[in-house]
Design a protein around this motif. Structure first.
Motif, PDB file in Angstrom:
ATOM      1  N   LYS A 120      40.695  59.173  -3.936  1.00 18.88           N
ATOM      2  CA  LYS A 120      39.355  59.687  -4.216  1.00 18.88           C
ATOM      3  C   LYS A 120      39.455  61.152  -4.624  1.00 18.88           C
ATOM      4  N   ASP A 141      36.525  55.779  -8.460  1.00 17.97           N
ATOM      5  CA  ASP A 141      35.072  55.577  -8.496  1.00 17.97           C
ATOM      6  C   ASP A 141      34.695  54.355  -9.320  1.00 17.97           C
ATOM      7  N   ASP A 182      32.694  51.333  -7.630  1.00 18.03           N
ATOM      8  CA  ASP A 182      31.353  51.012  -8.125  1.00 18.03           C
ATOM      9  C   ASP A 182      31.263  49.587  -8.672  1.00 18.03           C
ATOM     10  N   GLU A 195      28.863  47.698  -2.535  1.00 17.67           N
ATOM     11  CA  GLU A 195      28.157  47.585  -1.258  1.00 17.67           C
ATOM     12  C   GLU A 195      28.815  48.399  -0.144  1.00 17.67           C
ATOM     13  N   TYR A 196      30.007  48.945  -0.395  1.00 14.93           N
ATOM     14  CA  TYR A 196      30.721  49.724   0.615  1.00 14.93           C
ATOM     15  C   TYR A 196      30.415  51.216   0.479  1.00 14.93           C
ATOM     16  N   ASP A 197      30.482  51.919   1.589  1.00 14.82           N
ATOM     17  CA  ASP A 197      30.256  53.361   1.625  1.00 14.82           C
ATOM     18  C   ASP A 197      31.543  54.078   1.201  1.00 14.82           C
ATOM     19  N   LYS A 198      31.525  54.690   0.018  1.00 14.86           N
ATOM     20  CA  LYS A 198      32.713  55.371  -0.515  1.00 14.86           C
ATOM     21  C   LYS A 198      33.141  56.562   0.330  1.00 14.86           C
ATOM     22  N   SER A 199      32.223  57.120   1.096  1.00 19.02           N
ATOM     23  CA  SER A 199      32.569  58.312   1.880  1.00 19.02           C
ATOM     24  C   SER A 199      33.598  58.003   2.967  1.00 19.02           C
ATOM     25  N   GLU A 200      33.727  56.752   3.362  1.00 17.34           N
ATOM     26  CA  GLU A 200      34.675  56.372   4.409  1.00 17.34           C
ATOM     27  C   GLU A 200      36.026  55.936   3.854  1.00 17.34           C
ATOM     28  N   SER A 213      41.248  54.052   4.785  1.00 15.10           N
ATOM     29  CA  SER A 213      40.045  54.605   5.409  1.00 15.10           C
ATOM     30  C   SER A 213      40.332  55.890   6.168  1.00 15.10           C
ATOM     31  N   LYS A 221      38.335  57.906  12.551  1.00 11.89           N
ATOM     32  CA  LYS A 221      37.158  58.374  13.276  1.00 11.89           C
ATOM     33  C   LYS A 221      37.569  58.608  14.730  1.00 11.89           C
TER      34      LYS A 221
END
Length: 96
Positions: free
Chosen positions: A36, A43, A47, A52-57, A73, A76
């Motif tokens: 990323k 991207d 896309d 449907e997935y959160d790219k920030s993770e 990933s 966390k």
């Protein structure tokens, strides 16, 4: 032949000990790593194929010669991930 080894450690709450799962996934004779912020292909694939997935993770994608796509990933507090590309003889080729 390359294998993606994913080591996941997780727990329900901070006071619990971490459980550990090691998962090995065949990539084939070659693979691509799309990070990323370093390539527009990251991207584009996120896309088009994984909207449907959160790219920030997701910090990177690993795409095997066999067409399988794996998310690299971000760790966390209660989920810790380690990723390794392993060579055919079982040695670490690359730590992601």
């Amino acid at each position: 032949m390359f294998t993606l080894r994913i080591v996941t450690e997780f727990r329900d709450k901070e006071t619990d000990p971490l459980d550990k799962i090691t998962d090995n996934n065949e990539l084939g004779n070659s693979y691509a790593k799309l990070e990323k912020g370093k390539t527009r292909m990251f991207d584009q694939i996120m896309d088009e194929q994984f909207g449907e997935y959160d790219k920030s993770e997701v910090k990177a994608l690993v795409i095997g010669e066999n067409g399988l796509v794996f998310f690299i990933s971000e760790s966390k507090d209660n989920e810790v991930y380690a990723y390794f590309i392993m060579s055919e003889n079982g040695k670490t080729f690359e730590k992601l």
